[in-house]
Structure formats: C-alpha cells, structure tokens
Design an enzyme around this catalytic site. Sequence first.
Site, short mmCIF file in Angstrom:
data_model
loop_
_atom_site.label_atom_id
_atom_site.label_comp_id
_atom_site.label_asym_id
_atom_site.label_seq_id
_atom_site.Cartn_x
_atom_site.Cartn_y
_atom_site.Cartn_z
CG HIS A 153 0.04 5.45 4.50
ND1 HIS A 153 -1.21 5.69 5.22
CD2 HIS A 153 0.23 3.92 4.75
CE1 HIS A 153 -1.67 4.62 5.83
NE2 HIS A 153 -0.60 3.77 5.67
CE1 TYR A 160 -5.22 33.31 6.49
CE2 TYR A 160 -7.61 33.00 7.27
CZ TYR A 160 -6.59 33.43 6.22
OH TYR A 160 -7.08 33.73 5.00
CG HIS A 182 -0.34 0.08 2.53
ND1 HIS A 182 0.29 -0.84 3.25
CD2 HIS A 182 -0.18 1.25 3.38
CE1 HIS A 182 0.79 -0.48 4.22
NE2 HIS A 182 0.36 0.74 4.43
CD GLN A 190 -6.24 37.01 6.44
OE1 GLN A 190 -6.64 38.11 5.38
NE2 GLN A 190 -5.05 36.58 6.03
#
Length: 149
Positions: free
Chosen positions: A69, A132, A67, A136
């Site tokens: 990831h 964040y 597999h 702003q």
Amino acid sequence: VTGVQTCALPISGHSAYRTEYHIVWIPKYRRRILNPGLRGYLRKLFPKILRSIPGCEIIEYSIEIDHIHMIMIIPPKYSVSDVIGQMKSQSASSLRKKFPWLSKVYWKENIVWSPGYFVSTVGIDEKIIIKYVQFQKSQDLGQAKLELF
C-alpha cells in the site's frame, strides 16, 4: 500522513497542486514473498527509484507479506500508470538480482509483480479547499506557498 503537521502545495509555473494517490499492488499470483529482508530492501530502493521522477513523493507506505500500500504525490505532468510502471519494473529488476531465490518462485517467468494495480485519489476536504480559495484572495500573483494544515 504520519507525523506531518503542515503540507505546502507544490507550485509549478502558474499552478499549484496536491495530487495524492492511494496505490496498491501485489506480487504475481499473490505469492507471499515480501518477507522482512525483501521489505527492508524495498524501503531503501523506492526512494532511489523516485529520484529519477522529480516531484513524486511517497507520503506513507506499508509492505505486507503479499501486497504493498502506498500514499504518493504524483505531479499532474506524469501519468499515474507510468509512475507505477516505472516503480514496479525497476524494483522487480533489482529484486531479481538481489534475491536469486525469486527465480525459483517464478521459475518460468522473469517477473515479480502482478501486471495490475489499484489506484484511487486521496481528496482534500471542503474546509481545506475553502481555506485555499480564501488564501488566493490575499496573494500577489499566487507566488507564495500555502500551509494547509
């Protein structure tokens, strides 16, 4: 994220985003085909495939014997299923050409990958979102890049 200390948000027009996904997919029938040679080839192939999908980026990945990831950034303008579909179809085609023995493993089928996949979002924690929002407040028209960590 291995060895990365800062993370700027991509800015597109009037929006900023960090759409990160954890993606897992397997070879058809979960066959154990992802040997060291095939893994090395995929490590070179994935960046080439992503050149045709601007803004998509692999942050980290692990290729195991049965597999894969990945942690990827996929911009909101693309659907996750389209990006994964492109990566799987282009890599399968290249793998079948490069490793003819795969035709013996999948003798009646012209495939490599199982049709499904797993995907989940990788979130940004609350402290980063607060940072964040505070950032702003101080920006002129939101045109500057934000360093999150």
